[in-house]
Design a protein around this motif. Structure first.
Motif, short mmCIF file in Angstrom:
data_model
loop_
_atom_site.label_atom_id
_atom_site.label_comp_id
_atom_site.label_asym_id
_atom_site.label_seq_id
_atom_site.Cartn_x
_atom_site.Cartn_y
_atom_site.Cartn_z
N PHE A 539 -3.43 8.58 3.66
CA PHE A 539 -2.75 7.54 2.87
C PHE A 539 -1.24 7.73 3.02
O PHE A 539 -0.68 8.75 2.67
CB PHE A 539 -3.16 7.66 1.41
N ASP A 540 -0.56 6.69 3.57
CA ASP A 540 0.87 6.78 3.84
C ASP A 540 1.72 6.18 2.72
O ASP A 540 2.89 6.54 2.57
CB ASP A 540 1.20 6.07 5.16
N GLY A 541 1.17 5.22 1.95
CA GLY A 541 1.95 4.61 0.88
C GLY A 541 1.60 3.15 0.69
O GLY A 541 0.76 2.59 1.38
N VAL A 542 2.26 2.53 -0.29
CA VAL A 542 2.02 1.13 -0.65
C VAL A 542 3.31 0.35 -0.55
O VAL A 542 4.39 0.85 -0.93
CB VAL A 542 1.44 1.01 -2.08
N ILE A 551 1.03 -12.92 -3.85
CA ILE A 551 1.77 -11.69 -3.60
C ILE A 551 0.75 -10.55 -3.56
O ILE A 551 -0.34 -10.65 -4.16
CB ILE A 551 2.82 -11.42 -4.69
N GLU A 552 1.07 -9.49 -2.84
CA GLU A 552 0.10 -8.41 -2.71
C GLU A 552 0.79 -7.07 -2.53
O GLU A 552 1.94 -6.99 -2.06
CB GLU A 552 -0.85 -8.67 -1.53
N ASP A 553 0.08 -6.02 -2.93
CA ASP A 553 0.48 -4.65 -2.65
C ASP A 553 -0.42 -4.14 -1.53
O ASP A 553 -1.66 -4.09 -1.68
CB ASP A 553 0.31 -3.76 -3.89
N VAL A 554 0.20 -3.80 -0.42
CA VAL A 554 -0.55 -3.43 0.79
C VAL A 554 -0.51 -1.92 0.97
O VAL A 554 0.57 -1.32 1.01
CB VAL A 554 0.04 -4.12 2.04
#
Length: 663
Positions: A539-542, A551-554
Motif C-alpha cells: 500500500f503506497d497511499g491515497v 469525487i473519489e479517494d484512490v
C-alpha cells in the motif's frame, strides 16, 4: 413534441395489439387466409411504433429534458453521454419500454422469417405474442408511463443510481432482456400449438432456433451481471444467491431443459407433452422474475424501487398468462398422441435424466427464493435463505448431472449400449482422474471435495472432446479423412460439444475460485505489505481525484512477484455529488486466468485504510465458460438443418402424428 410522439406511438401500439391478438387467431381457427395474413404486417408495424417510442425517450435523455419525470428522476446534465443513454433502461419505466421493444422485435422476426411455417401456426403464434404485448403495454400506459411531464421543469436532474453508472450495466440489461423476452416466442409457439392441437417433430424444429437464441443471450446476460456485481459492488464474490439473481437463473435452468427436450422431440417425436410444459414454465419463470424485480416485494441491489400498485398489476398478468396457459395445457395435452418409445439406456434416456435433474434444481432454487417471501406475507416472520441452503440442495443435484453429461451425446438413439459409451469416454475419464490427483498434490488434502469438483469440470470438458473424437474416428479412417469429417460435422454437433465444454470450464472456475482463494482483511498504513499466493501487495497511499460527476479517494497499490513489479492497482471510494451516494470501485489485476482483487474500506485518521485482498485462482474461467456456452448455441443455430425447413413425415406414416383424436 418528440416526447408526445413517443407516448402516442405507445397508444397506437396498444390498439394494434388488440387487432393482432384476435383477428389472426380467429383466422387460424377458421383457416381463413385473409385473416391470417393480417398478423405479419401488424407485427412489423408494432415494432416500428415501439422503436419510435424508445427513440423519443432516448432523445429526452440525451438532451437532458428534465420536463419528463423519468429523465428528471434518473439523469443529470453532468453525467457522461454513455450513461445518459444507458440511463434510458436504468429505471423501471425505461427498462419496461426496452422489454416491450424486444418483445415486439421477436414478433417481427417471426413475421418476417416465418414464411416457411404453416400459416395457421404462424398466425396463432403471433396472436399469442400479441396477448403478451398487450398486457405489458397496458401495464406501462396505466402505471409506468415513461413520458409523464412535469408542469414546471426543474433546472437539474436527480442523477442515475451511481452503481448503475457502469459499462457493465450498459450491456447487462439488454442481454438479459433478450433472453427473458426471447422465451416468450417459445411460450407463444406452445400455446398456439395447444390451441390448434398440432404438436409434432416439425413444431420442435421451428421452436429450437428461438430457444437457442434466447438461451444464448440469457447466458451472456447472467454472466455479465455476475461480473458486474463482482467488480462493482466490492464484495469480492461472483454469485450471492440473491433473489433477483435467482430470478434470472431459474428460466436459464428451465430453458436448458427445454433445449434438450426439444431435441428428443425433433429426432424421435417423443416427450411432446413434457416439451410443451417446459416451454410454458420457462417463460412463466421469466414473468416471475419480472414480478420479483418490479413489485417491491423484495429489496436488492438489482431490484427497481416500485409501488404496490405496480406489483398488483403484474400479479394479475402472471395469473392470466401462467394460469391461462396451464389451464389450456391441462385441457389439450391429454388429447395429444404420444411419440416414439425408447429404452432407458439411450440418448433419449440420457436427455430425460438431464431434464429431471435440471427441473429438480429449478424447483430447489424456486423454493429457496419464494419461501422467505411467502413466510413474510403469511406470518410476518422475516428469514433469509442463503448459500448454505442452496449448497445443500442445488449442489448435490449438479454432481450426478455433470457425471452424466458426457454420456448423452455418445449413446445411440432409441437403444444404447452403456458399456460401449463408457469405452468411448475412457480417455476423458483418465484425464479427469489425473486432474483430481494433481489437485490433491497441488493444494493438499484439506479440502477433499474441491479436487472432486475439479475432476468433474475436467470430465465434462474431456467428454466434449471425446464426443468429437468418436465422430471423426481418426484412428480408423486416417488423419486426412478425419479432417474431412471434422469439417463436415453439422453445426448441432459442434454446438453440443462446445456448450458442454463451456459448462466444464465454468465448473472448473467455480470450484477453484471458491475453494482455493486466498483472502486477507486488515488495516494497512502506507508502506505496509501483504503477501499471498506468491505475490506481495504494498500500500503506497491515497490520493483524491475528480470525475465528471463524482469525487473519489484512490488507493495506490504496487504488486510484486519475486521482487519484480508486475502491476499497479488503483481501487477507490467514490462519492457521487448529485445524490451524495458512495460506491466502492475494486482494483483487479488479471494473471493468466486468475486475478488479484483489491477492495478499500473505511479510512483511518492516521492515513491507514481497511483493505480486503484476494487471490482468486482461475476465477475468469467462470465467465469464459459462459461465453463458450453461448458460442455453442450459435454453432447450433448455424446448423443448416434448421434453415431448410422442418422434417416431413414419411408417406408410410400418419401425416399428423400428434393430432388430437377429434382431428
Amino acid at each position: 413534441m418528440i416526447v408526445e410522439l413517443g407516448h402516442y406511438a405507445l397508444v397506437l401500439t396498444f390498439a394494434l395489439t388488440l387487432i393482432q391478438s384476435t383477428v389472426p387467431l380467429w383466422g387460424a381457427v377458421r383457416e381463413d387466409d385473409r385473416l391470417m395474413a393480417i398478423a405479419p404486417p401488424v407485427s412489423i408495424a408494432m415494432f416500428f411504433l415501439v422503436l419510435i417510442s424508445f427513440a423519443a425517450l432516448t432523445i429526452a435523455y440525451v438532451t437532458s429534458d428534465f420536463s419528463v419525470v423519468n429523465v428528471w428522476e434518473n439523469s443529470h446534465s453532468a453525467k457522461p453521454m454513455l450513461f445518459k443513454i444507458t440511463g434510458v433502461w436504468g429505471n423501471h419505466e425505461g427498462s419496461l419500454l426496452l422489454w416491450v421493444l424486444i418483445l415486439v422485435f421477436f414478433g417481427a422476426l417471426v413475421a418476417y422469417f416465418g414464411s416457411n411455417m404453416p400459416s395457421p401456426l404462424r398466425a396463432a403464434t403471433l396472436a399469442v405474442q400479441g396477448w403478451v404485448t398487450a398486457g405489458f403495454v397496458l401495464f406501462m400506459l396505466a402505471t409506468s408511463n415513461p413520458f409523464n411531464r412535469i408542469p414546471s421543469a426543474p433546472i437539474e436532474g436527480n442523477d442515475l443510481n451511481p452503481i448503475l453508472q457502469d459499462i457493465g450495466l450498459a450491456i447487462h440489461p439488454p442481454l438479459l432482456y433478450v433472453g427473458y423476452v426471447g422465451f416468450s416466442i417459445t411460450f407463444s409457439f406452445a400455446v398456439a400449438a395447444l390451441i390448434l392441437g398440432r404438436i409434432d417433430a416439425a413444431w420442435a424444429r421451428w421452436v429450437r432456433p428461438w430457444t437457442l437464441l434466447a438461451w444464448a443471450f440469457l447466458t451472456l446476460g447472467i454472466a455479465m451481471g455476475s461480473y458486474w456485481a463482482y467488480y462493482e459492488l466490492g464484495w469480492g464474490g461472483w454469485w450471492f444467491w440473491d433473489p433477483v439473481e435467482n430470478a434470472s437463473f431459474m428460466p436459464w435452468l428451465a430453458g436448458t431443459a427445454l433445449l434438450h427436450s426439444a431435441i428428443v422431440m425433433e429426432k424421435r417425436d417423443a416427450l411432446k407433452v413434457w416439451t410443451v410444459l417446459l416451454a410454458i414454465f420457462t417463460f412463466s419463470l421469466s414473468l416471475l422474475g419480472t414480478f420479483l424485480v418490479r413489485s417491491g416485494v423484495l429489496t436488492s441491489v438489482h431490484a427497481f424501487a416500485t409501488d404496490p400498485a405496480r406489483g398488483v398489476f403484474i400479479l394479475v398478468l402472471l395469473c392470466l398468462f401462467i394460469g391461462g396457459s396451464l389451464s389450456l395445457y391441462a385441457w389439450r395435452a391429454p388429447l395429444l398422441k404420444q411419440g416414439g418409445l425408447f429404452s432407458p439406456i439411450s440418448r433419449e434416456g440420457a436427455l430425460v435424466l438431464n431434464n429431471l435433474f435440471l427441473s429438480a434444481a429449478t424447483a430447489a432454487v424456486l423454493v429457496g427464493t419464494l419461501y422467505p417471501l411467502a413466510l413474510d406475507a403469511i406470518t410476518g416472520e422475516k428469514i433469509s435463505v442463503g448459500e448454505p441452503f442452496f449448497n445443500l440442495t442445488f449442489g448435490p443435484l449438479m454432481v450426478p448431472l455433470l457425471m452424466a453429461i458426457p454420456f448423452g451425446p455418445v449413446l445411440a438413439w432409441k437403444r444404447g449400449d452403456l458399456l460401449a459409451a463408457a469405452e468411448r469416454l475412457y480417455a476423458g475419464f483418465g484425464i479427469a482422474i489425473l486432474a483430481v490427483l494433481f489437485t490433491f498434490w497441488l493444494w493438499g488434502m484439506e479440502r477433499v471435495l474441491a479436487p472432486i469438483g475439479v475432476g468433474l469440470g475436467v470430465w465434462v470438458m474431456a467428454g466434449a472432446i471425446c464426443e468429437i473424437w468418436t465422430r471423426v474416428k481418426p484412428r480408423e479412417v486416417g488423419l486426412k479423412r478425419a479432417f474431412e469429417r471434422l469439417k463436415g460435422l453439422p453445426g448441432a454437433a459442434w454446438g453440443t460439444a462446445t456448450a458442454h465444454f463451456g459448462v466444464g470450464v465454468t465448473v472448473l472456475g467455480i470450484v477453484t475460485a471458491s475453494a482455493f482463494q486466498d483472502e486477507y482483511v486488515q488495516t494497512m498504513k502506507p508502506g505496509d505489505t501483504v503477501n499471498l499466493s506468491g505475490y506481495a501487495v504494498t500500500f503506497d497511499g491515497v490520493a483524491p481525484r475528480r470525475g465528471a460527476n463524482f469525487i473519489e479517494d484512490v488507493g495506490h497499490f504496487t504488486v510484486r512477484q519475486s521482487g519484480v513489479v508486475i502491476a499497479e492497482m488503483e481501487p477507490s471510494k467514490r462519492l457521487y455529488t448529485a445524490r451524495q451516494f458512495p460506491t466502492t470501485e475494486a482494483g483487479i489485476h488479471t494473471v493468466g486466468f486468475s486475478q488479484i482483487y483489491l477492495s478499500m474500506g473505511e479510512g483511518r485518521p492516521n492515513g491507514a485504510i481497511d483493505v480486503r485482498v484476494y487471490f482468486k485462482p482461475l476465477v475468469t474461467l467462470i465467465w469464459i465458460g459462459c461465453v463458450i456456452m453461448a458460442i455453442g448455441a450459435v454453432f447450433s443455430m448455424a446448423d443448416r438443418r434448421l434453415r431448410v425447413g422442418a422434417p416431413k413425415p414419411s408417406a408410410k406414416r400418419s401425416p399428423q402424428p400428434s393430432a388430437t383424436p377429434a382431428e
